[in-house]
Design an enzyme around this catalytic site. Sequence first.
Site, PDB file in Angstrom:
ATOM      1  CG  LEU A 268      -1.837  -1.181   1.425  1.00  0.00           C
ATOM      2  CD1 LEU A 268      -2.677  -0.993   2.686  1.00  0.00           C
ATOM      3  CD2 LEU A 268      -2.734  -1.383   0.217  1.00  0.00           C
ATOM      4  CG  ASP A 371       8.469  12.936  16.550  1.00  0.00           C
ATOM      5  OD1 ASP A 371       9.295  12.380  17.285  1.00  0.00           O
ATOM      6  OD2 ASP A 371       8.757  13.869  15.784  1.00  0.00           O
ATOM      7  CG  PHE A 801      30.793  26.619   1.398  1.00  0.00           C
ATOM      8  CD1 PHE A 801      30.472  27.958   1.574  1.00  0.00           C
ATOM      9  CD2 PHE A 801      29.784  25.752   0.997  1.00  0.00           C
ATOM     10  CE1 PHE A 801      29.184  28.415   1.367  1.00  0.00           C
ATOM     11  CE2 PHE A 801      28.497  26.202   0.791  1.00  0.00           C
ATOM     12  CZ  PHE A 801      28.187  27.539   0.978  1.00  0.00           C
ATOM     13  CD  GLU A1265      38.360  31.725   3.231  1.00  0.00           C
ATOM     14  OE1 GLU A1265      38.668  30.560   3.517  1.00  0.00           O
ATOM     15  OE2 GLU A1265      39.132  32.517   2.660  1.00  0.00           O
TER      16      GLU A1265
END
Length: 1319
Positions: A268, A371, A801, A1265
């Site tokens: 399902l 949860d 980065f 930076e």
Amino acid sequence: MQSQLIFFVNGVKVTEPRPDPRANFLQYLRRTLRLTGSKEGCGEGRCGSCTVMVSRYDRREKTVRHMAVNACLLPLCSLYNMAVTTVEGVGDTRRGLHKIQECLAEAHGIQCGFCTSGMVMSMYTLLRNIPRPSQEDIQLAMEGNLCRCTGYRSIIEGFTKAAEVSSIITPPPPPPLSLSLYCCQDDGSTCMRSTEEPEEHQPKHLKDEGRKFSPLCPSQDVIFPPQLLVNEENDLSVTFEHDGVKWIRPRDLPHLLQLFADQPSSRLISGGTTIFLDMKLNHQLPQTLLSTSHIPELTRLIVEDDHLVVGAGVTLEELRTRLPGLVSHLPGWKTRSVRVLEDALRWVAAGQVRNVASIGGNLLNSATVSDLQPVFLAFDAMLHVDNAVQGERTLPYRDVMKFTPPLKGLDPSDVLIYVTLPFTKQDDHVMFYKQPERRGFDTSYVNAVTGVSFQPGSDVIEDIHFTFGGKCFQPVVKIQDLQQEMAGKSWSLSLVPTVLKSLCNRLDDRTTITADARHVAMAHAFKFMFAVEEAISGKTAPNGPSVLSTVDYESTRVFDTVSPDQPPEDAIRRPIPHSSALQMTCGEAVYLDDMPRSEDELYAGLVLSTRPHARIKDVDVTKAVALPGVTGYVDHRDVPGKNSWGIAIKNEQAFVETEVQCCGQIIGLVLAEDRQVAQEAARHVTVTYEDVPAILTIEDAIREKAFFTEELAKPVIVFGDVDAGFAASDEVIEGHVDIDAREHFYMERQGVLVKPRAEHNEIDLYCTSQSPAFAQDSVARVLGIPLNRVVCHVKRLGGAFGGRETRINLLSQPVAVAAYKYRRPVRCVLERRTDMTISGKGPRFHAKYKVGYIKDGRIQSVVMDMYVDAGHVADISYAILEMSVLSFESTYRYPNCRITGYLCKTNTPPNTALRGFGLPDSYLVSEIIMTKIASRLNMAETQVREVNMLREGDVMVTTMLLDNCTLSRCWRQCLEESHYEVRNTKVKEFNRHNRWKKRGFAMVPYRFGVGFKDRYLCKAGALVHVYVDGSVLLTQGGTEMGQGLYIKMIQVASHALGIPASTIHIAETSTDTVPNASSTAASVSTDLNGMAVKAACEEIMHRLEPIKNNNPDKTWKDWVEEAYMTNVNLSAAGYYSSREKGGYDFNTGKGPQCEYMAYGAGCSEIEVDCLTGECQILQTDMVIDVGRSLNPGIDLGQIEGAFQMGCGHMLLESAVVSEDGWMVKDGPDEYKIPTVRNIPRKLNVSLLKDSDNPHGIYSSKGIGEPSICIAMSVYLALKAAILDCRKENGCDADFDLRVPATSERIREACRACISKLTD
């Protein structure tokens, strides 16, 4: 029966005759419809880059529902008779932008732009549902969208502005439901479906201030197709079949039950979030999928006498939003269980998942940490199932939860129809608690539903129970036998030790529960006891725990505005958005994997090593190459050039030959005409190994002395007389600092497309590289051809980065070999988990120090050993180690020192550059030393920092003179603007009145070296073409990766040429226009490339000068036309070199380590829950010296983004190696970067005024930076808060807190205090 898939995309009908049940909508959208605005960031529903809006007609409610959904987990077949809006349908630069897109661009809420389309779609859906959203609504809508660049502040403000504009121009209420509601019924002049382009929809140019938004007609929103309102095919059975896999949508419940009984192996499917994630990760899918989305019986949501009825197909978001209204007529005591359910739903996943995930799937599924399972178990919910053979029956949920997964507790043919949740009695008190690893969008580490029942009308306990779930409690645990000890006792806080001890004993019996998980469970129970006391008494319990403070979001930015005398056409120093900001908001900006597929293009599937250290005995590709669609296989035997590569030390292999050195090395590539086929074929390659002992951690490397021995890898600095310094010291301290490896998490995954040309062995290389010249060199080397045959193209990067400076070449070289061998274009884009596993990290760092100081806090002598984990080859880590050693002083004087660096060798993927390039790690050691000295001397931390602080004219241990030093100015201004002394006093006062919740406050300065150490890198080139119409095409050597380099170069050219920025364009960065360019790195690219651009523009202006002098009243276009007619060269190359001498020499101990210094200071206030380890940054203030900013809007975005990335490094992000050698094995599920919920609630940024920089372009300073260093203040503030907790509870004040300071590590630091709970 319907067998064609019919749905609408952006108002256009799509008919797919043979849809593939295995396909997700994102694949179809990008590869079939060629709508590439929706991006694939992770492919797991964890980043939001692929967010689209799905709209469907709810026939029961007679309304259209709009849902933000992750397209990467959305089954294509589930869209039958639905409408989808993508970012392309919201607005574009040709027909006109939506207010959301305009506001986001103007707020500088866009940097790399890869996440932008998903952000826009989340906000667009919100406005379609809530025209006047609150700020909380906006942040809730953004929870499922990650951004690595901006720090979220500018996005929030852009969306807040859009909401305000929306509230002003919201159209009048719609007429009664009819077709006219979904069709503009206009003359076509303003319809989004119109092919005409009215003047008001022509491209608009952004202004830096005062923009007026044109009112938006409701017809600009894509209409819901009328056909879907009246379509009777909703009642038909729908079946799709492709390659033996079926998708069936039954016509009704009996049909579903019968199909499920007849095909017991089928599965399902409702929202598909779990099934499609499982298919992606485990490559398995049932042969038959039965869709339950249109079964009315499964979507019931009603209130009956003593319980709530929730259909199994009800989505989590529908349940969350409708619950308050459903029970509003009931007394509050009766719906306490419902409020617990509301609390749990609020923190389940993100909106994109809640919008499609169903209650039934969540309650019965074990693949996802739930949860909701503890909630329904705690309240003894009942499952109502149906079966074609056995019929309807009711099962207690507790019986089903005895099985793993719970689904096994049902008969194979059972279908869950609905679940009933009982209401509470008047004397029941219940609570829900969730402890995630990251605030916001995250799964539970431990969650709890706690409850107590009293005898009617009394305080005598009748029952008490605790239900625990989350990652650490699998399966869910319900502890109810405490009532044997507690029943009949009167409620009192004096029972807390008894309850906790009894609970602890029962948890101790469960050996699978870790000590930390038990700690969190006890903390939840402790909080619950106090909450019940307060509910009964109506008073705040003394010394009780409380939730973290609720603080409204605020921000301020202070910067200089341009002079009113500056000509309007001069773009310099104006806060102009990115040059492609508008294109990014509407999905028009093209990234590597958006490039159209070539007709004969192949896709490469990677064959990766699966051992950390082993000899290869055999590679069997027989099964792989036999699969349909597979073209061939390449490995080291196909390399025509050199198979080795590297930076200074070329000892890495493009293809592994005989011995693997880590998990994730490339052994070979399987080539196929389809990416799914290529990836599947790669999994069919069998590699046989002979294992060799491996070193996986930096601790192991240090213990085994596994260091690189090359001279580059052994930097040492000796200054002064160390022994004499210690002899003159009053006290000596020793300690160590540990910083985990960190993932770059650029939003665009690493990718390469190589296109061979027809002659001369020429190659076009398209790749996600920060250093096109290095990528060009690596490909030429592996192919054995000259550099002039390889052209590397970089249009833009979705973040970098430092992670794309070198490591993209591990992919570009093998792909180039494949393209060279087959003479066909070859593409390869890494899956997110693969990227995170093999591409290298910011390296793990360890430092040991010994420091001598005198009683006034001044440091006399320092000995420090620094260790950097390079991985199995050095890559660029040797330079990171050098810079860490060179930068150890931070902002302080160390008169005598000996600093030694060690480059560790481990059997992990090579680590690489990361934003900051080792400086923040080194600086943190100095800041920890200052904090520790202040503590030992009982001095103010600011005082210790000030007596040691470097000042103008000081000479550092590298012999570099500090000139133009604004450090003291930044420090003093930050002290003043942050109201440091007042707030520091308030923090102390707060801590005196709160035992279990503490605040910390800390301030740090920074000195950041901008630029490269080595002379040969300190150069740049540019090429400027002026065309006869006056337009300018600009090319330079730097790449645009979100830092705003392109727009700054345009501003430099605008100023130098005296023309508007709108007449200047940058198309791409490529090695055939600007050769031999240095990497876009070290925060210096604006300076180097800007100087080259300036030189080229000045040459153009020099040539035009005679024409201008003769025609002073003419325009730029007139001058250019005359130059053209008089054969003046309108093309110029510019070149710039910043150094005449070399950089720092470790042998002589002399030389500059960088171009110049950037300075700043910042302070942060943080609040921490000492019981659970959860923390929240309340406020950060910073003063940053950027010189005279070229673009304050861009610079502020860089400052805030770097700071937020640093906060992630300090509090959340840890890239760990698994026991079997894989880095970040579970990808984005394991590695957490900050969400919108993790930013400071108040953020104040000031750019230092009246600061000049003679070394930078137009007196500006590099800023990409440096401000990452301000995040050190967050770490130190947190450590101060923990220290206060430890002192209050009589614990040792000297403690280690490893970076990142995750909630688990915070709990560990506070755990000795928590033992007091049972006292």
